[in-house]
Design an enzyme around this catalytic site. Structure first.
Site, PDB file in Angstrom:
ATOM      1  N   GLY A  39       0.819  -1.202   0.000  1.00  0.00           N
ATOM      2  CA  GLY A  39       0.000   0.000   0.000  1.00  0.00           C
ATOM      3  C   GLY A  39       0.852   1.250   0.000  1.00  0.00           C
ATOM      4  O   GLY A  39       2.065   1.195   0.202  1.00  0.00           O
ATOM      5  N   GLY A  41       0.654   5.616   1.143  1.00  0.00           N
ATOM      6  CA  GLY A  41      -0.100   6.646   1.837  1.00  0.00           C
ATOM      7  C   GLY A  41       0.668   7.941   1.887  1.00  0.00           C
ATOM      8  O   GLY A  41       1.637   8.144   1.143  1.00  0.00           O
ATOM      9  N   VAL A  46       4.536   0.932   1.504  1.00  0.00           N
ATOM     10  CA  VAL A  46       4.823  -0.260   2.299  1.00  0.00           C
ATOM     11  C   VAL A  46       4.933  -1.475   1.381  1.00  0.00           C
ATOM     12  O   VAL A  46       4.093  -1.677   0.502  1.00  0.00           O
ATOM     13  CB  VAL A  46       3.713  -0.508   3.345  1.00  0.00           C
ATOM     14  N   LYS A  61       8.670  -0.115   5.136  1.00  0.00           N
ATOM     15  CA  LYS A  61       8.012   1.145   4.799  1.00  0.00           C
ATOM     16  C   LYS A  61       9.069   2.145   4.338  1.00  0.00           C
ATOM     17  O   LYS A  61       9.944   2.533   5.116  1.00  0.00           O
ATOM     18  CB  LYS A  61       7.256   1.707   5.997  1.00  0.00           C
ATOM     19  N   ASP A 159      -3.210   9.474  14.669  1.00  0.00           N
ATOM     20  CA  ASP A 159      -3.845   9.242  13.365  1.00  0.00           C
ATOM     21  C   ASP A 159      -4.619   7.933  13.424  1.00  0.00           C
ATOM     22  O   ASP A 159      -4.488   7.073  12.563  1.00  0.00           O
ATOM     23  CB  ASP A 159      -2.812   9.221  12.242  1.00  0.00           C
TER      24      ASP A 159
END
Length: 211
Positions: A39, A41, A46, A61, A159
């Site tokens: 993924g 972001g 990642v 990451k 978050d």
């Protein structure tokens, strides 16, 4: 951390995710074989990777250059990782180490086979597709246990959202990306005074949004 979102193509390094995978025939950081993109972001991308030293699968990451280039960011990030490494709890994804590769900085974490809570409980889903209450209670119970462990180590997530909650194939619930947002955006204890917000507005408490 593991949510599969469309990559942000504003990356300063001007290298695509596929290019990075293709170039990873040379071990990333001299140790990690990148296997697949999991993924992307706001703070980085990642990858599922194989640790060639221990022959184990981990999450790598790769942090975005534009965040790390800011003054003081790297030291804040190191501080948050030092705190995160102290947390050993089944409802918190383990953080292992920080590394460097060709000018990039990366973080290694526990890889959890599963999916983000967002996919199990999408926003705006019709009533008949919502999770049964017994499952909601089980997820909430595990989340509270994980948050308690983080707070006990002096870590505030900042978050907390469904994208940062993983539900494993074994029904384990784990919190990810803790402390990273605060470290990369410079969110120290006095951020409410400076007016700087860290996190995702849709998931913030009203008093955070109001500053």
């Amino acid at each position: 951390m593991f949510v599969a979102q469309a990559p942000d193509h504003s990356d300063v390094l001007e290298i695509s995710e596929q290019d990075l995978l293709d170039s990873a025939t040379i071990l990333y950081g001299g140790r990690y074989e990148l296997l697949s993109l999991v993924g992307a972001g706001a703070y980085g991308s990642v990858y599922r990777a194989r640790d060639t030293e221990l022959d184990e699968v981990v999450a790598v990451k790769v942090l975005r250059y534009e965040h790390l280039s800011q003054t003081g960011t790297l030291e804040r990030f190191r501080r948050e990782v030092r705190l995160a490494r102290r947390v050993a709890h089944q409802n918190v994804a383990r953080t292992y180490d920080i590394g460097r590769h060709a000018g990039e900085r990366f973080l290694t974490m526990e890889y959890i086979q599963g999916q983000p809570l967002t996919r199990l409980c999408p926003i705006g889903a019709p009533l008949h597709e919502l999770l049964p209450i017994r499952i909601v209670i089980e997820i909430a119970t595990q989340l509270c246990a994980g948050l308690g462990a983080l707070h006990g180590a002096g870590i505030i997530h900042q978050d907390m959202k469904t994208d940062n909650v993983l539900v494993g194939n074994d029904a384990r619930v784990a919190i990810t990306d803790f402390g990273i947002a605060r470290a990369l955006e410079g969110g120290d204890a006095d951020q409410s005074i400076t007016g700087q917000m860290v996190g995702t507005p849709a998931y913030m408490a009203p008093e955070q949004v109001r500053g």
